[in-house]
Design a protein around this motif. Structure first.
Motif, short mmCIF file in Angstrom:
data_model
loop_
_atom_site.label_atom_id
_atom_site.label_comp_id
_atom_site.label_asym_id
_atom_site.label_seq_id
_atom_site.Cartn_x
_atom_site.Cartn_y
_atom_site.Cartn_z
N ILE A 70 21.49 -10.68 -25.43
CA ILE A 70 20.99 -9.32 -25.18
C ILE A 70 22.15 -8.40 -24.81
CG2 ILE A 70 19.42 -7.91 -23.81
CD1 ILE A 70 17.79 -10.47 -23.30
N LYS A 71 22.26 -7.29 -25.53
CA LYS A 71 23.31 -6.32 -25.25
C LYS A 71 22.70 -4.93 -25.06
CE LYS A 71 27.00 -8.69 -27.80
NZ LYS A 71 28.05 -8.55 -28.85
N LYS A 72 23.10 -4.27 -24.00
CA LYS A 72 22.67 -2.90 -23.76
C LYS A 72 23.76 -1.96 -24.26
CE LYS A 72 19.92 -4.09 -19.67
NZ LYS A 72 19.73 -3.84 -18.21
N ILE A 73 23.39 -1.11 -25.20
CA ILE A 73 24.33 -0.16 -25.77
C ILE A 73 23.90 1.23 -25.33
CG2 ILE A 73 25.38 0.72 -27.88
CD1 ILE A 73 24.63 -1.90 -29.24
N TYR A 74 24.64 1.77 -24.37
CA TYR A 74 24.26 3.06 -23.81
C TYR A 74 24.61 4.19 -24.77
CZ TYR A 74 23.52 0.47 -19.52
OH TYR A 74 23.05 -0.41 -18.59
N PRO A 75 23.75 5.25 -24.83
CA PRO A 75 22.73 5.54 -23.80
C PRO A 75 21.31 5.07 -24.11
CG PRO A 75 23.09 7.47 -25.17
CD PRO A 75 24.05 6.42 -25.67
N HIS A 76 20.98 4.65 -25.36
CA HIS A 76 19.56 4.48 -25.68
C HIS A 76 19.20 3.22 -26.49
CE1 HIS A 76 19.11 8.56 -24.23
NE2 HIS A 76 19.87 9.06 -25.20
N THR A 77 20.09 2.24 -26.60
CA THR A 77 19.85 1.14 -27.55
C THR A 77 19.91 -0.22 -26.87
OG1 THR A 77 20.80 2.46 -29.34
CG2 THR A 77 20.60 0.10 -29.72
N LEU A 78 18.98 -1.07 -27.26
CA LEU A 78 18.98 -2.48 -26.84
C LEU A 78 19.19 -3.33 -28.08
CD1 LEU A 78 18.48 -4.27 -24.28
CD2 LEU A 78 16.13 -4.52 -25.08
N LYS A 79 20.21 -4.16 -28.07
CA LYS A 79 20.55 -4.99 -29.23
C LYS A 79 20.26 -6.45 -28.92
CE LYS A 79 24.42 -6.04 -32.36
NZ LYS A 79 25.85 -5.75 -32.65
N LEU A 80 19.48 -7.09 -29.80
CA LEU A 80 19.10 -8.49 -29.62
C LEU A 80 19.66 -9.31 -30.77
CD1 LEU A 80 15.32 -8.02 -28.70
CD2 LEU A 80 17.30 -7.97 -27.17
#
Length: 215
Positions: free
Chosen positions: A86-96
């Motif tokens: 799980i990676k949080k890519i700011y400002p608005h994206t969640l990458k799985l």
């Protein structure tokens, strides 16, 4: 100059968050980095549309507050998924980045079919084009993984295997893609496999369809 600007920004945020009304502060946290996009990669079996639907409850939540356990709880319901990065890519994206189990054969026993993964999991069978050419396993599959590990240990050309047959007395038959049949003994079958590998390069033996190592 850059250092002065950085100090100013830090002081601003320090004053802002220490003087902001706590009641309104909780509302602000919900919208600092609202999740707008979910990107899913590396999945072959589990469909994107279904995953998006199951994870849609995360949309709009603050990316900072999204817990990986919330995602993992959903993904555990998919038997083909073994894990996720799980990676949080700011400002608005969640990458799985999805990790799926890898089927190595299709087991058929008592009119029921399952995929057997390389970790020994039995997965419910459904037609998947990506796995349509997997070898078949007939009979009880509990001992298949240990047998498969023996094949890889002796560097048997697994890609030439069409099907496996397990017999209740504890031995295996192998049918190759060219229809040649290898009958293995109950014990010391690794020696038989090694022997077949050695003689398999002999063109004169290609005409023989049966290799019986039980004797």
């Amino acid at each position: 100059m850059k250092r002065t600007l950085l100090q100013f920004v830090l002081i601003f945020f320090l004053i802002f968050f220490t003087t902001f009304n706590p009641v309104n502060n909780s509302n602000l946290n919900d919208f600092v980095f609202p999740l707008k996009y979910i990107k899913i990669e590396n999945n072959r079996v589990v469909e994107n549309d279904d995953l998006y639907k199951k994870l849609s409850f995360l949309i709009g939540k603050n990316l900072l507050s999204i817990n990986s356990l919330d995602v993992e709880k959903v993904l555990k319901k998919y038997e083909f998924i073994s894990g996720v990065n799980i990676k949080k890519i700011y400002p608005h994206t969640l990458k799985l980045i999805i990790n799926e189990k890898t089927p190595i054969a299709i087991l058929t026993n008592k009119n029921k079919s399952f995929y057997i993964s390389d970790a020994g999991d039995f997965l419910n069978f459904k037609k998947i084009d990506y796995f349509k050419n997997l070898p078949m396993v007939f009979g009880k599959g509990d001992n298949f993984i240990s047998f498969y590990e023996s094949l890889t240990k002796v560097n048997f050309p697994i890609n030439t295997i069409k099907s496996y047959y397990y017999f209740e007395l504890g031995r295996w038959d192998i049918i190759l893609t060219d229809e040649r049949l290898i009958k293995l003994p109950i014990t010391n079958y690794e020696e038989s496999l090694i022997n077949f590998i050695k003689i398999n390069s002999n063109k004169e033996l290609k005409k023989y369809k049966l290799f019986d190592y039980r004797i």
